[in-house]
Design an enzyme around this catalytic site. Structure first.
Site, PDB file in Angstrom:
ATOM      1  N   LYS A 165       2.262 -15.119  -5.082  1.00 33.82           N
ATOM      2  CA  LYS A 165       1.983 -14.548  -3.761  1.00 33.82           C
ATOM      3  C   LYS A 165       2.011 -15.630  -2.677  1.00 33.82           C
ATOM      4  CE  LYS A 165       0.129 -10.154  -4.940  1.00 33.82           C
ATOM      5  NZ  LYS A 165      -0.919  -9.162  -5.029  1.00 33.82           N
TER       6      LYS A 165
ATOM      7  N   LYS B  49      10.171  -8.500  -9.808  1.00 33.44           N
ATOM      8  CA  LYS B  49       9.120  -7.516 -10.082  1.00 33.44           C
ATOM      9  C   LYS B  49       8.905  -6.626  -8.845  1.00 33.44           C
ATOM     10  CE  LYS B  49       4.068  -7.129 -10.308  1.00 33.44           C
ATOM     11  NZ  LYS B  49       3.956  -6.283  -9.135  1.00 33.44           N
TER      12      LYS B  49
ATOM     13  N   LYS C  60       4.157  -3.749  -4.186  1.00 33.72           N
ATOM     14  CA  LYS C  60       3.881  -3.112  -2.892  1.00 33.72           C
ATOM     15  C   LYS C  60       4.079  -4.117  -1.778  1.00 33.72           C
ATOM     16  CE  LYS C  60       0.022  -0.787  -4.859  1.00 33.72           C
ATOM     17  NZ  LYS C  60      -0.710  -1.968  -5.326  1.00 33.72           N
TER      18      LYS C  60
HETATM   19  P1  ATP Z   1       0.544  -6.005  -4.795  1.00 30.65           P
HETATM   20  O1  ATP Z   1       1.922  -6.415  -4.372  1.00 30.65           O
HETATM   21  O2  ATP Z   1      -0.374  -5.739  -3.641  1.00 30.65           O
HETATM   22  O3  ATP Z   1      -0.060  -6.936  -5.824  1.00 30.65           O
HETATM   23  P2  ATP Z   1       1.446  -4.281  -6.890  1.00 30.65           P
HETATM   24  O4  ATP Z   1       2.617  -3.432  -6.610  1.00 30.65           O
HETATM   25  O5  ATP Z   1       1.650  -5.498  -7.705  1.00 30.65           O
HETATM   26  O6  ATP Z   1       0.743  -4.600  -5.504  1.00 30.65           O
HETATM   27  P3  ATP Z   1      -1.108  -3.714  -8.084  1.00 30.65           P
HETATM   28  O7  ATP Z   1      -2.051  -2.801  -7.394  1.00 30.65           O
HETATM   29  O8  ATP Z   1      -1.310  -5.187  -7.966  1.00 30.65           O
HETATM   30  O9  ATP Z   1       0.373  -3.342  -7.596  1.00 30.65           O
HETATM   31  O10 ATP Z   1      -1.035  -3.332  -9.612  1.00 30.65           O
HETATM   32  C1  ATP Z   1      -1.433  -2.062 -10.106  1.00 30.65           C
HETATM   33  C2  ATP Z   1      -0.943  -1.888 -11.516  1.00 30.65           C
HETATM   34  O11 ATP Z   1       0.466  -1.673 -11.524  1.00 30.65           O
HETATM   35  C3  ATP Z   1      -1.195  -3.108 -12.419  1.00 30.65           C
HETATM   36  O12 ATP Z   1      -1.574  -2.647 -13.691  1.00 30.65           O
HETATM   37  C4  ATP Z   1       0.147  -3.785 -12.484  1.00 30.65           C
HETATM   38  O13 ATP Z   1       0.324  -4.510 -13.689  1.00 30.65           O
HETATM   39  C5  ATP Z   1       1.080  -2.597 -12.420  1.00 30.65           C
HETATM   40  N1  ATP Z   1       2.367  -2.993 -11.850  1.00 30.65           N
HETATM   41  C6  ATP Z   1       2.579  -3.424 -10.582  1.00 30.65           C
HETATM   42  N2  ATP Z   1       3.880  -3.675 -10.386  1.00 30.65           N
HETATM   43  C7  ATP Z   1       4.515  -3.422 -11.566  1.00 30.65           C
HETATM   44  C8  ATP Z   1       5.871  -3.490 -12.007  1.00 30.65           C
HETATM   45  N3  ATP Z   1       6.831  -3.883 -11.183  1.00 30.65           N
HETATM   46  N4  ATP Z   1       6.149  -3.157 -13.288  1.00 30.65           N
HETATM   47  C9  ATP Z   1       5.171  -2.757 -14.140  1.00 30.65           C
HETATM   48  N5  ATP Z   1       3.859  -2.661 -13.784  1.00 30.65           N
HETATM   49  C10 ATP Z   1       3.534  -2.977 -12.513  1.00 30.65           C
HETATM   50 MG    MG Z   2      -0.024  -6.858  -7.941  1.00 29.21          MG
END
Ligand code: ATP
Ligand code: MG
Length: 325
Positions: A110, A195, A198
Protein backbone atom coordinates in the site's frame (compact mmCIF):
# COMPACT_ATOMS: atom_id res chain seq x y z
CA UNK A 1 -16.81 -24.19 15.11
CA UNK A 2 -16.71 -20.43 15.04
CA UNK A 3 -15.98 -18.75 11.71
CA UNK A 4 -15.03 -15.11 11.35
CA UNK A 5 -14.12 -12.73 8.57
CA UNK A 6 -14.23 -9.03 7.75
CA UNK A 7 -14.30 -6.69 4.82
CA UNK A 8 -13.29 -3.05 4.69
CA UNK A 9 -15.75 -0.37 3.62
CA UNK A 10 -12.83 1.34 1.88
CA UNK A 11 -14.74 1.30 -1.40
CA UNK A 12 -17.25 -0.79 -3.29
CA UNK A 13 -17.14 -4.59 -3.23
CA UNK A 14 -15.59 -6.25 -6.26
CA UNK A 15 -15.45 -9.73 -7.71
CA UNK A 16 -12.11 -10.38 -5.94
CA UNK A 17 -13.83 -9.83 -2.60
CA UNK A 18 -16.66 -12.05 -3.77
CA UNK A 19 -14.61 -15.08 -4.80
CA UNK A 20 -11.81 -14.65 -2.25
CA UNK A 21 -13.91 -14.07 0.82
CA UNK A 22 -17.66 -13.56 0.44
CA UNK A 23 -18.60 -16.73 -1.41
CA UNK A 24 -16.60 -19.01 0.95
CA UNK A 25 -17.96 -17.08 3.94
CA UNK A 26 -21.52 -17.60 2.72
CA UNK A 27 -20.89 -21.31 2.14
CA UNK A 28 -19.50 -21.67 5.67
CA UNK A 29 -22.79 -20.51 7.20
CA UNK A 30 -23.88 -24.14 7.30
CA UNK A 31 -20.67 -25.34 8.97
CA UNK A 32 -20.64 -23.37 12.18
CA UNK A 33 -21.43 -20.15 13.96
CA UNK A 34 -20.47 -17.28 11.67
CA UNK A 35 -19.39 -13.73 12.54
CA UNK A 36 -18.82 -11.33 9.64
CA UNK A 37 -17.97 -7.70 10.18
CA UNK A 38 -17.61 -4.48 8.23
CA UNK A 39 -14.12 -3.27 9.09
CA UNK A 40 -14.74 0.44 9.44
CA UNK A 41 -11.87 1.06 11.90
CA UNK A 42 -9.54 -0.49 9.34
CA UNK A 43 -10.98 1.62 6.51
CA UNK A 44 -10.03 4.78 8.42
CA UNK A 45 -6.40 4.01 7.55
CA UNK A 46 -7.10 4.87 3.90
CA UNK A 47 -10.43 6.73 3.76
CA UNK A 48 -10.88 10.16 5.28
CA UNK A 49 -14.41 11.05 4.26
CA UNK A 50 -17.02 10.47 7.00
CA UNK A 51 -20.07 10.37 4.77
CA UNK A 52 -18.36 8.03 2.29
CA UNK A 53 -17.35 5.75 5.15
CA UNK A 54 -20.91 5.58 6.50
CA UNK A 55 -22.34 5.11 3.04
CA UNK A 56 -19.82 2.39 2.11
CA UNK A 57 -20.45 0.53 5.36
CA UNK A 58 -24.17 0.26 4.64
CA UNK A 59 -23.40 -0.68 1.08
CA UNK A 60 -21.07 -3.50 2.15
CA UNK A 61 -23.89 -4.86 4.34
CA UNK A 62 -26.36 -4.57 1.47
CA UNK A 63 -24.08 -6.23 -1.07
CA UNK A 64 -23.09 -9.04 1.28
CA UNK A 65 -26.73 -9.78 2.10
CA UNK A 66 -27.64 -9.64 -1.59
CA UNK A 67 -24.93 -12.22 -2.33
CA UNK A 68 -26.54 -14.69 0.05
CA UNK A 69 -25.60 -13.95 3.63
CA UNK A 70 -28.41 -15.13 5.88
CA UNK A 71 -28.83 -12.88 8.93
CA UNK A 72 -30.79 -15.63 10.69
CA UNK A 73 -27.68 -17.78 10.70
CA UNK A 74 -24.85 -15.27 10.91
CA UNK A 75 -23.99 -12.16 12.89
CA UNK A 76 -23.26 -9.28 10.50
CA UNK A 77 -22.04 -6.17 12.28
CA UNK A 78 -19.85 -3.08 12.13
CA UNK A 79 -16.41 -3.43 13.69
CA UNK A 80 -16.89 -0.08 15.47
CA UNK A 81 -20.00 -1.41 17.22
CA UNK A 82 -17.59 -3.58 19.22
CA UNK A 83 -15.13 -0.95 20.49
CA UNK A 84 -13.62 -3.49 22.92
CA UNK A 85 -11.69 -4.67 19.85
CA UNK A 86 -9.47 -1.59 20.06
CA UNK A 87 -8.82 -2.26 23.75
CA UNK A 88 -7.72 -5.77 22.87
CA UNK A 89 -5.57 -4.42 20.04
CA UNK A 90 -3.72 -2.28 22.56
CA UNK A 91 -3.06 -5.25 24.82
CA UNK A 92 -1.88 -7.32 21.85
CA UNK A 93 0.41 -4.52 20.69
CA UNK A 94 2.38 -4.83 23.91
CA UNK A 95 3.62 -8.30 22.91
CA UNK A 96 4.02 -7.68 19.15
CA UNK A 97 7.56 -7.13 17.86
CA UNK A 98 7.85 -4.12 15.54
CA UNK A 99 10.14 -6.23 13.33
CA UNK A 100 7.21 -8.60 12.64
CA UNK A 101 5.04 -5.72 11.40
CA UNK A 102 7.85 -4.38 9.27
CA UNK A 103 7.72 -7.58 7.22
CA UNK A 104 4.00 -7.28 6.37
CA UNK A 105 3.50 -7.31 2.55
CA UNK A 106 0.14 -5.60 2.63
CA UNK A 107 1.59 -2.53 4.36
CA UNK A 108 4.56 -2.40 2.02
CA UNK A 109 2.33 -2.78 -1.07
CA UNK A 110 0.00 0.00 0.00
CA UNK A 111 2.82 2.41 0.81
CA UNK A 112 4.49 1.52 -2.51
CA UNK A 113 1.23 2.52 -4.20
CA UNK A 114 1.39 5.94 -2.64
CA UNK A 115 -0.82 5.53 0.42
CA UNK A 116 0.21 7.42 3.55
CA UNK A 117 2.39 5.33 5.84
CA UNK A 118 0.33 6.16 8.94
CA UNK A 119 0.74 4.21 12.17
CA UNK A 120 -2.77 2.77 11.77
CA UNK A 121 -1.84 1.18 8.46
CA UNK A 122 1.37 -0.14 10.00
CA UNK A 123 -0.36 -1.68 13.03
CA UNK A 124 -3.31 -2.98 10.97
CA UNK A 125 -2.26 -6.63 11.60
CA UNK A 126 -2.61 -6.07 15.36
CA UNK A 127 -6.15 -4.75 15.03
CA UNK A 128 -6.88 -7.67 12.72
CA UNK A 129 -5.51 -10.08 15.33
CA UNK A 130 -7.87 -8.49 17.87
CA UNK A 131 -10.79 -8.86 15.40
CA UNK A 132 -10.12 -12.57 15.16
CA UNK A 133 -9.13 -13.39 18.73
CA UNK A 134 -11.94 -11.46 20.43
CA UNK A 135 -14.48 -13.98 19.06
CA UNK A 136 -12.46 -17.13 19.85
CA UNK A 137 -12.51 -17.79 16.11
CA UNK A 138 -11.52 -21.20 14.77
CA UNK A 139 -11.51 -20.51 11.04
CA UNK A 140 -11.04 -17.37 8.95
CA UNK A 141 -12.03 -17.47 5.25
CA UNK A 142 -9.85 -14.94 3.36
CA UNK A 143 -7.90 -14.31 0.18
CA UNK A 144 -4.19 -15.05 -0.04
CA UNK A 145 -3.22 -11.44 0.72
CA UNK A 146 -4.42 -12.04 4.29
CA UNK A 147 -2.46 -15.24 4.88
CA UNK A 148 0.46 -13.42 6.42
CA UNK A 149 -1.83 -11.40 8.70
CA UNK A 150 -3.31 -14.63 10.05
CA UNK A 151 0.17 -15.96 10.69
CA UNK A 152 0.86 -12.78 12.66
CA UNK A 153 -2.40 -13.33 14.58
CA UNK A 154 -1.31 -16.85 15.51
CA UNK A 155 2.08 -15.55 16.58
CA UNK A 156 0.53 -12.84 18.78
CA UNK A 157 -1.92 -15.33 20.32
CA UNK A 158 0.95 -17.69 21.10
CA UNK A 159 2.92 -14.89 22.77
CA UNK A 160 -0.07 -14.00 24.96
CA UNK A 161 -0.64 -17.67 25.81
CA UNK A 162 3.01 -18.04 26.75
CA UNK A 163 3.09 -14.87 28.83
CA UNK A 164 -0.25 -15.26 30.61
CA UNK A 165 -1.58 -18.78 29.97
CA UNK A 166 -0.65 -20.03 33.43
CA UNK A 167 -3.70 -18.29 34.87
CA UNK A 168 -6.00 -20.31 32.65
CA UNK A 169 -7.04 -23.95 33.34
CA UNK A 170 -5.94 -25.19 29.89
CA UNK A 171 -2.92 -22.91 29.68
CA UNK A 172 -4.53 -20.92 26.89
CA UNK A 173 -5.96 -17.45 26.77
CA UNK A 174 -6.59 -17.56 23.02
CA UNK A 175 -7.43 -20.20 20.46
CA UNK A 176 -5.16 -20.31 17.42
CA UNK A 177 -7.24 -19.56 14.30
CA UNK A 178 -6.78 -21.36 10.96
CA UNK A 179 -6.93 -19.51 7.64
CA UNK A 180 -9.33 -20.91 5.02
CA UNK A 181 -7.90 -20.06 1.64
CA UNK A 182 -9.17 -21.59 -1.58
CA UNK A 183 -6.24 -21.99 -4.03
CA UNK A 184 -8.54 -21.51 -7.05
CA UNK A 185 -9.73 -18.09 -5.96
CA UNK A 186 -6.99 -16.90 -3.60
CA UNK A 187 -5.89 -13.94 -5.74
CA UNK A 188 -8.39 -12.65 -8.27
CA UNK A 189 -6.57 -10.34 -10.70
CA UNK A 190 -7.80 -6.82 -11.46
CA UNK A 191 -8.05 -5.27 -14.92
CA UNK A 192 -4.31 -4.51 -14.79
CA UNK A 193 -3.40 -8.11 -13.91
CA UNK A 194 -2.39 -7.21 -10.31
CA UNK A 195 -4.41 -8.26 -7.25
CA UNK A 196 -7.85 -6.70 -7.58
CA UNK A 197 -8.32 -4.17 -4.76
CA UNK A 198 -10.87 -1.55 -3.82
CA UNK A 199 -8.11 0.98 -3.38
CA UNK A 200 -6.02 0.18 -6.49
CA UNK A 201 -8.52 1.40 -9.09
CA UNK A 202 -8.34 -1.95 -10.95
CA UNK A 203 -11.64 -3.36 -9.71
CA UNK A 204 -14.67 -4.87 -11.41
CA UNK A 205 -17.52 -4.30 -8.96
CA UNK A 206 -20.10 -6.96 -8.18
CA UNK A 207 -23.01 -4.56 -8.55
CA UNK A 208 -21.72 -2.07 -11.09
CA UNK A 209 -24.24 -0.96 -13.71
CA UNK A 210 -24.15 -2.76 -17.02
CA UNK A 211 -22.41 -0.03 -18.98
CA UNK A 212 -19.66 0.53 -16.42
CA UNK A 213 -19.07 -3.16 -15.93
CA UNK A 214 -18.80 -3.75 -19.68
CA UNK A 215 -16.35 -0.85 -19.94
CA UNK A 216 -14.22 -2.26 -17.12
CA UNK A 217 -14.10 -5.69 -18.73
CA UNK A 218 -13.27 -4.22 -22.16
CA UNK A 219 -10.45 -2.30 -20.45
CA UNK A 220 -8.61 -5.41 -19.22
CA UNK A 221 -4.95 -5.02 -20.11
CA UNK A 222 -3.63 -7.52 -22.69
CA UNK A 223 -0.53 -7.89 -24.84
CA UNK A 224 -0.68 -6.62 -28.42
CA UNK A 225 -1.10 -9.99 -30.19
CA UNK A 226 -2.95 -9.62 -33.52
CA UNK A 227 -6.36 -11.25 -34.05
CA UNK A 228 -4.87 -14.07 -36.13
CA UNK A 229 -1.99 -14.79 -33.76
CA UNK A 230 -2.12 -17.65 -31.23
CA UNK A 231 -2.38 -16.30 -27.65
CA UNK A 232 -0.97 -17.60 -24.38
CA UNK A 233 -3.92 -18.73 -22.21
CA UNK A 234 -1.77 -19.08 -19.11
CA UNK A 235 -0.80 -15.43 -19.02
CA UNK A 236 -4.24 -14.03 -19.65
CA UNK A 237 -6.23 -12.07 -17.08
CA UNK A 238 -9.30 -12.59 -19.29
CA UNK A 239 -9.03 -16.35 -18.97
CA UNK A 240 -8.29 -16.21 -15.26
CA UNK A 241 -11.44 -14.20 -14.68
CA UNK A 242 -13.50 -16.29 -17.08
CA UNK A 243 -12.47 -19.42 -15.15
CA UNK A 244 -14.26 -18.06 -12.08
CA UNK A 245 -17.61 -18.11 -13.85
CA UNK A 246 -17.48 -20.67 -16.62
CA UNK A 247 -17.88 -24.46 -16.65
CA UNK A 248 -14.92 -26.78 -17.29
CA UNK A 249 -15.97 -27.27 -20.92
CA UNK A 250 -16.36 -23.55 -21.50
CA UNK A 251 -12.91 -22.91 -20.04
CA UNK A 252 -11.39 -25.63 -22.20
CA UNK A 253 -13.09 -24.18 -25.26
CA UNK A 254 -11.75 -20.67 -24.59
CA UNK A 255 -8.25 -22.03 -23.97
CA UNK A 256 -8.32 -23.82 -27.33
CA UNK A 257 -9.48 -20.69 -29.12
CA UNK A 258 -6.65 -18.75 -27.48
CA UNK A 259 -4.09 -21.23 -28.72
CA UNK A 260 -5.56 -21.56 -32.20
CA UNK A 261 -5.54 -17.83 -33.04
CA UNK A 262 -8.18 -16.11 -35.15
CA UNK A 263 -10.12 -14.56 -32.25
CA UNK A 264 -9.24 -11.11 -30.92
CA UNK A 265 -9.05 -10.21 -27.24
CA UNK A 266 -12.12 -7.98 -27.71
CA UNK A 267 -14.28 -11.03 -28.47
CA UNK A 268 -12.97 -12.94 -25.46
CA UNK A 269 -13.70 -9.94 -23.26
CA UNK A 270 -17.27 -9.76 -24.57
CA UNK A 271 -17.72 -13.43 -23.74
CA UNK A 272 -16.34 -12.83 -20.22
CA UNK A 273 -18.67 -9.90 -19.69
CA UNK A 274 -21.74 -11.93 -20.69
CA UNK A 275 -20.86 -14.68 -18.20
CA UNK A 276 -20.13 -12.27 -15.41
CA UNK A 277 -23.29 -10.28 -15.94
CA UNK A 278 -25.42 -13.44 -15.99
CA UNK A 279 -23.71 -14.88 -12.89
CA UNK A 280 -24.70 -11.99 -10.65
CA UNK A 281 -28.25 -11.58 -12.02
CA UNK A 282 -30.05 -13.36 -9.13
CA UNK A 283 -28.03 -11.34 -6.62
CA UNK A 284 -28.94 -8.09 -8.33
CA UNK A 285 -32.59 -9.09 -7.99
CA UNK A 286 -32.21 -9.90 -4.30
CA UNK A 287 -30.40 -6.61 -3.79
CA UNK A 288 -33.36 -4.66 -5.19
CA UNK A 289 -35.66 -6.40 -2.73
CA UNK A 290 -33.43 -5.50 0.21
CA UNK A 291 -33.05 -1.88 -0.89
CA UNK A 292 -36.82 -1.49 -0.91
CA UNK A 293 -37.00 -2.29 2.83
CA UNK A 294 -35.49 0.83 4.38
CA UNK A 295 -34.94 -0.43 7.93
CA UNK A 296 -33.79 -3.96 7.08
CA UNK A 297 -30.04 -3.30 7.07
CA UNK A 298 -30.17 -1.34 10.33
CA UNK A 299 -32.05 -4.18 12.02
CA UNK A 300 -29.59 -6.78 10.77
CA UNK A 301 -26.56 -4.75 11.91
CA UNK A 302 -28.09 -4.04 15.31
CA UNK A 303 -28.81 -7.68 15.97
CA UNK A 304 -25.38 -8.70 14.74
CA UNK A 305 -23.71 -6.16 17.03
CA UNK A 306 -25.63 -7.48 20.04
CA UNK A 307 -24.46 -11.02 19.40
CA UNK A 308 -20.88 -9.92 18.72
CA UNK A 309 -20.80 -7.88 21.93
CA UNK A 310 -21.94 -10.87 24.00
CA UNK A 311 -18.98 -12.92 22.89
CA UNK A 312 -16.48 -10.04 22.91
CA UNK A 313 -17.41 -9.10 26.48
CA UNK A 314 -16.81 -12.65 27.70
CA UNK A 315 -13.44 -12.89 26.00
CA UNK A 316 -12.37 -9.44 27.20
CA UNK A 317 -13.21 -10.37 30.77
CA UNK A 318 -10.92 -13.38 30.42
CA UNK A 319 -8.14 -11.26 28.89
CA UNK A 320 -8.37 -8.43 31.38
CA UNK A 321 -8.24 -10.91 34.28
CA UNK A 322 -5.28 -12.71 32.74
CA UNK A 323 -3.12 -9.65 32.14
CA UNK A 324 -3.91 -7.97 35.47
CA UNK A 325 -6.25 -5.13 34.54
P1 ATP B 1 -8.36 -2.50 0.17
O1 ATP B 1 -7.78 -2.15 -1.17
O2 ATP B 1 -8.98 -1.33 0.86
O3 ATP B 1 -7.39 -3.26 1.05
P2 ATP B 1 -9.50 -4.97 -0.71
O4 ATP B 1 -10.16 -4.98 -2.03
O5 ATP B 1 -8.15 -5.55 -0.60
O6 ATP B 1 -9.56 -3.48 -0.16
P3 ATP B 1 -10.32 -5.98 1.86
O7 ATP B 1 -11.49 -5.38 2.54
O8 ATP B 1 -8.95 -5.56 2.28
O9 ATP B 1 -10.49 -5.73 0.29
O10 ATP B 1 -10.41 -7.55 1.94
C1 ATP B 1 -11.63 -8.24 2.19
C2 ATP B 1 -11.47 -9.70 1.87
O11 ATP B 1 -11.41 -9.89 0.46
C3 ATP B 1 -10.18 -10.32 2.44
O12 ATP B 1 -10.48 -11.61 2.91
C4 ATP B 1 -9.26 -10.39 1.25
O13 ATP B 1 -8.32 -11.44 1.35
C5 ATP B 1 -10.25 -10.65 0.13
N1 ATP B 1 -9.73 -10.15 -1.14
C6 ATP B 1 -9.49 -8.86 -1.45
N2 ATP B 1 -9.04 -8.75 -2.71
C7 ATP B 1 -8.97 -10.02 -3.21
C8 ATP B 1 -8.58 -10.58 -4.46
N3 ATP B 1 -8.16 -9.80 -5.45
N4 ATP B 1 -8.63 -11.92 -4.61
C9 ATP B 1 -9.05 -12.73 -3.60
N5 ATP B 1 -9.45 -12.26 -2.39
C10 ATP B 1 -9.42 -10.93 -2.19
MG1 MG C 1 -7.10 -5.35 1.29
Amino acid sequence: MRILSGIQPSGVLHIGNYFGMMRPAIALQSEGETFYFIADYHALTTLRDPSALRENSRRVALDFLACGLDPERCALFRQSDVPQTTELAWILSTVTPVSRLELAHSYKDKVARGMAANAGLFTYPILMAADILIYDSDAVPVGKDQKQHIEITRDIATRINEAYGESSPDGQIFKLPEPRINPQTETVPGVDGQKMSKSYGNNIDIFGDEKTMRKRVMGIVTDSAAVDAPKDPDKSTILQLYSLFASKEEIRDMRERFQKGGTGYGDFKKQLFEKLWEYFAPMRKRREEIVSDKSYIDKVLKRGAERANQVANQVMKRVRDAVGL
